[in-house]
Design an enzyme around this catalytic site. Structure first.
Site, PDB file in Angstrom:
ATOM      1  N   GLU A 248      -5.655  31.047  -8.172  1.00  0.00           N
ATOM      2  CA  GLU A 248      -6.218  30.177  -7.137  1.00  0.00           C
ATOM      3  C   GLU A 248      -7.712  30.434  -6.955  1.00  0.00           C
ATOM      4  O   GLU A 248      -8.484  29.494  -6.742  1.00  0.00           O
ATOM      5  CB  GLU A 248      -5.484  30.362  -5.800  1.00  0.00           C
ATOM      6  CG  GLU A 248      -3.980  30.063  -5.850  1.00  0.00           C
ATOM      7  CD  GLU A 248      -3.655  28.689  -6.409  1.00  0.00           C
ATOM      8  OE1 GLU A 248      -4.520  27.790  -6.380  1.00  0.00           O
ATOM      9  OE2 GLU A 248      -2.521  28.515  -6.905  1.00  0.00           O
TER      10      GLU A 248
ATOM     11  N   GLY B 189       0.843  -1.194   0.000  1.00  0.00           N
ATOM     12  CA  GLY B 189       0.000   0.000   0.000  1.00  0.00           C
ATOM     13  C   GLY B 189       0.870   1.231   0.000  1.00  0.00           C
ATOM     14  O   GLY B 189       2.093   1.132   0.108  1.00  0.00           O
TER      15      GLY B 189
ATOM     16  N   LYS C 106       2.587   0.370   7.563  1.00  0.00           N
ATOM     17  CA  LYS C 106       3.045  -1.000   7.342  1.00  0.00           C
ATOM     18  C   LYS C 106       4.124  -1.388   8.353  1.00  0.00           C
ATOM     19  O   LYS C 106       4.072  -2.455   8.969  1.00  0.00           O
ATOM     20  CB  LYS C 106       3.554  -1.163   5.896  1.00  0.00           C
ATOM     21  CG  LYS C 106       2.458  -0.896   4.875  1.00  0.00           C
ATOM     22  CD  LYS C 106       2.905  -1.108   3.456  1.00  0.00           C
ATOM     23  CE  LYS C 106       3.850  -0.051   2.932  1.00  0.00           C
ATOM     24  NZ  LYS C 106       3.243   1.301   2.886  1.00  0.00           N
TER      25      LYS C 106
HETATM   26  P1  ADP Z   1       4.864   2.703   6.105  1.00  0.00           P
HETATM   27  O1  ADP Z   1       5.713   1.624   6.662  1.00  0.00           O
HETATM   28  O2  ADP Z   1       3.546   2.201   5.561  1.00  0.00           O
HETATM   29  O3  ADP Z   1       5.543   3.616   5.134  1.00  0.00           O
HETATM   30  P2  ADP Z   1       4.943   3.671   8.795  1.00  0.00           P
HETATM   31  O4  ADP Z   1       4.432   2.511   9.538  1.00  0.00           O
HETATM   32  O5  ADP Z   1       6.421   3.869   8.761  1.00  0.00           O
HETATM   33  O6  ADP Z   1       4.399   3.660   7.315  1.00  0.00           O
HETATM   34  O7  ADP Z   1       4.226   4.983   9.347  1.00  0.00           O
HETATM   35  C1  ADP Z   1       4.950   6.104   9.759  1.00  0.00           C
HETATM   36  C2  ADP Z   1       4.315   6.736  10.974  1.00  0.00           C
HETATM   37  O8  ADP Z   1       3.012   7.223  10.657  1.00  0.00           O
HETATM   38  C3  ADP Z   1       4.093   5.757  12.095  1.00  0.00           C
HETATM   39  O9  ADP Z   1       5.216   5.654  12.894  1.00  0.00           O
HETATM   40  C4  ADP Z   1       2.912   6.383  12.837  1.00  0.00           C
HETATM   41  O10 ADP Z   1       3.352   7.400  13.681  1.00  0.00           O
HETATM   42  C5  ADP Z   1       2.117   7.010  11.734  1.00  0.00           C
HETATM   43  N1  ADP Z   1       1.037   6.130  11.279  1.00  0.00           N
HETATM   44  C6  ADP Z   1       0.890   5.626  10.027  1.00  0.00           C
HETATM   45  N2  ADP Z   1      -0.231   4.883   9.937  1.00  0.00           N
HETATM   46  C7  ADP Z   1      -0.794   4.885  11.167  1.00  0.00           C
HETATM   47  C8  ADP Z   1      -1.966   4.281  11.725  1.00  0.00           C
HETATM   48  N3  ADP Z   1      -2.778   3.508  10.996  1.00  0.00           N
HETATM   49  N4  ADP Z   1      -2.224   4.507  13.027  1.00  0.00           N
HETATM   50  C9  ADP Z   1      -1.417   5.288  13.781  1.00  0.00           C
HETATM   51  N5  ADP Z   1      -0.309   5.877  13.315  1.00  0.00           N
HETATM   52  C10 ADP Z   1       0.018   5.694  12.031  1.00  0.00           C
HETATM   53 ZN    ZN Z   2      -3.309  25.925 -10.485  1.00  0.00          ZN
END
Ligand code: ADP
Ligand code: ZN
Length: 581
Positions: A410, A186, A192
């Protein structure tokens, strides 16, 4: 350490140093401008310094500190011309830095080739993979599924795995084959990594987080040996979770089984697959991988016994956004007035990471302002920062004319958005330029629904064209600006999709562009002309819409010039007044 190892260390250091240099070079990526605009800069006395060389492009530094590249004209008296404009001219030679780097790189390479030709002794290989050891056990197992908001299906699916990790014996007794690998896919920032950590946290086992790009190495065989090292460590710990982020960087599709791709990548991938099938039946190790793009993954990764569980992690919908905001608001002193439900409504297409960053930025701004509570105003500023980067602090260089053009542009987007559909909301319009080079923006939110219909798409095209249309109406067809380029990108993409993906255009019929491409019938496609016609039609309709409401366009633009930012209630007020009278 043996002498050999000292030498090895030395070489690695050299390679690292030169690596950093190139990295630094790349980070300071220099913009290339046309020779024509370079000459314009020159004539405006904006050029500070030029480094002459024989290469096809030359470097220049502008008076505002910006560095640019432009074509080398290679004319005889170029230098004289520059000097006459008072430009500092330097001639590039081979500097000491370049010579050193060159030496370091070549000696490093020669040594490495030699090193791997003469079969690597086992201990040295081990040492090498230990030396460049990036995998670390993260014992922070306190994260739980409660910390992940939304993503209900993904959590449900992972909860099952907690039991596999905790009680593999039970499953063994029944002869059940457990999944080895889970693939989370995703958009970036959707949680993730967080989910993988929560899985380990709930199961109470260590997690070994790595990134697929750590395994993409210049040296032959090192990626594969790192994979083996990683699994060895995990097995020593017993039950655990191995988390491989960006799995696509080591498991890209191999083209038609030809050995065209990088052989090195294949070796690393094969090592991973071998390790995964080499698990003893059920020993409680689960490999979780994450990717933003499942479509580029090598199918070998998705076969049974490998990443046979694939879980989609989506951008949060409004309810999930509210939950995520609540999770991250928990430890923050929010003012009464802050309405998280409303904020969730205004953050369509934000990822979890962006929502987290929104509240975090707001908190930082509140600290800076030395306020006790985080207010709506702090959040407003943070919103801007998350969406488009920092506000440009020095706006004095902006002429009144530029601001006025941006205001009309805008206002054009905003007005068209409100007029094409009653369901559209315009939640914010701004003419504050950002450091990323954006002049302003207009944020409109359509109703959240599963399917867009043809009318929605055509309306969105009109909204995208609204900026350019306003410019033309106000300043005339010869005065339109470059500010519409990304709008046109969006509009063109929508028009082409409408025809070629969704078969919504009567004239073009129901033919799918994707199929034509896959059957090598590219030449049969005539989407471009039809798309141009559609865009032309939409553009003249857009101009008509604006002309009919020219009065409101002026009011909106004037409001923007005065306040720089118009919020939803400002905009709605303008509309209700105008339509009441
Ligand atoms: P990905 O691995 O999908 O790129 P991350 O897990 O690294 O995303 O997400 C980065 C940060 O964003 C997390 O550490 C958290 O703080 C926040 N975050 C992302 N999705 C969620 C969620 N579903 N619930 C709470 N916090 C989230
Ligand atoms: Zn524009």
């Amino acid at each position: 350490m043996k002498r050999k190892n000292y030498f090895l260390l030395f070489i690695i250091l050299l390679v690292l140093i030169s690596g950093t240099y190139f990295f630094v070079e790349r980070v300071n990526k220099i913009e290339t401008i046309s020779y024509k605009s370079f000459v314009e800069e020159l004539e405006n006395n904006q050029v500070e310094r030029v480094i002459l060389s024989d290469s096809p492009q030359i470097k220049a530094e502008l008076r505002n500190g910006e560095r640019v590249l432009t074509d080398n004209p290679r004319t005889e008296d170029f230098k004289k011309e520059l000097l006459l404009y008072g430009v500092r001219v330097e001639e590039a030679g081979l500097g000491l830095k370049e010579v050193l780097i060159f030496l370091a790189l070549t000696s490093g390479l020669i040594y490495l080739v030699y090193f791997f030709k003469n079969k690597v002794p086992k201990e040295v290989e081990k040492e090498m993979s230990n030396l460049s050891n990036m995998e670390e056990v993260d014992y922070d197992t306190r994260i739980s599924f409660k910390d992940v908001a939304g993503n209900e299906e993904a959590k449900e699916s992972l909860k099952e795995m907690v039991d596999f990790i905790k009680n593999p014996e039970v499953y063994n007794q029944y002869g059940a084959r457990l999944p080895r690998g889970v693939l989370l896919y995703g958009p970036p920032g959707t949680g993730k990594t967080l989910l993988a950590k929560a899985l380990a946290g709930e199961a109470g086992v260590p997690i070994f987080p790595v990134s697929g790009s750590d395994f993409v190495q210049v040296y032959a065989g090192l990626g594969a040996s790192r994979i083996r090292g990683l699994f060895k460590k995990a097995k020593e710990k017993g039950k655990s979770v191995i988390f491989i982020d960006e799995i696509d960087s080591l498991g890209k599709k191999r083209r038609d089984n030809q050995a065209t791709g990088s052989e090195e990548g294949d070796r690393t991938l094969n090592a991973l697959l071998a390790e995964m099938s080499g698990f003893k039946e059920n020993d409680g190790i689960i490999v979780v991988a994450a990717t933003n793009r499942i479509d580029v993954l090598d199918e070998a990764l998705l076969r049974p016994g490998r990443f046979d569980r694939q879980i989609e992690v989506q951008l949060p919908d409004i309810n999930a956004r509210e939950k995520i905001l609540r999770v991250h608001a928990k430890n923050k002193p929010l003012a009464e007035e802050v309405d998280l439900r409303k904020l969730a409504e205004e953050t369509v297409y934000f990822s979890g990471a962006q929502l987290e960053s929104l509240l975090n930025e707001a908190a930082m701004i509140a600290v800076k302002d030395q306020d006790q509570l985080i207010t709506q105003e702090h959040i407003g500023k943070a919103y801007y920062k998350v969406l488009v980067g920092d506000e440009k602090k020095d706006r004095s260089s902006l002429s009144h004319k530029d601001r006025e053009i941006t205001a009309y542009h805008e206002a054009g987007h905003a007005l068209v958005a409100k007029l094409v559909s009653k369901e559209n909301r315009v939640t914010k319009v701004s003419i504050i330029p950002s450091t990323k080079g954006m002049g302003g923006f207009s944020l409109n939110i359509g109703p959240e629904k599963m399917y867009k219909n043809k009318e929605d798409i055509l309306n969105n095209i009109k909204i995208a064209l609204g900026g350019r249309a306003a410019e033309e109406i106000v300043y005339g067809p010869d005065q339109i600006t470059t500010g519409a380029s990304s709008d046109l990108e969006k509009a063109t993409e929508m028009a082409l999709s409408l025809i070629g993906l969704y078969g919504m255009d009567r004239q073009s019929g129901l033919i799918s562009y994707n199929v034509l491409l896959s059957m090598d019938l590219k030449d049969e496609i005539d989407l471009v002309n039809r798309a141009r016609e559609i865009l032309e039609d939409m553009y003249s309709e857009t101009k008509n819409i604006l002309l009919e409401s020219r009065e409101i366009l002026n009011i909106l633009a004037a409001g923007l010039l005065e306040k720089e930012v118009l919020e939803e209630n400002d905009i709605d007020e303008i509309f209700s007044q105008e339509f009441a009278s």
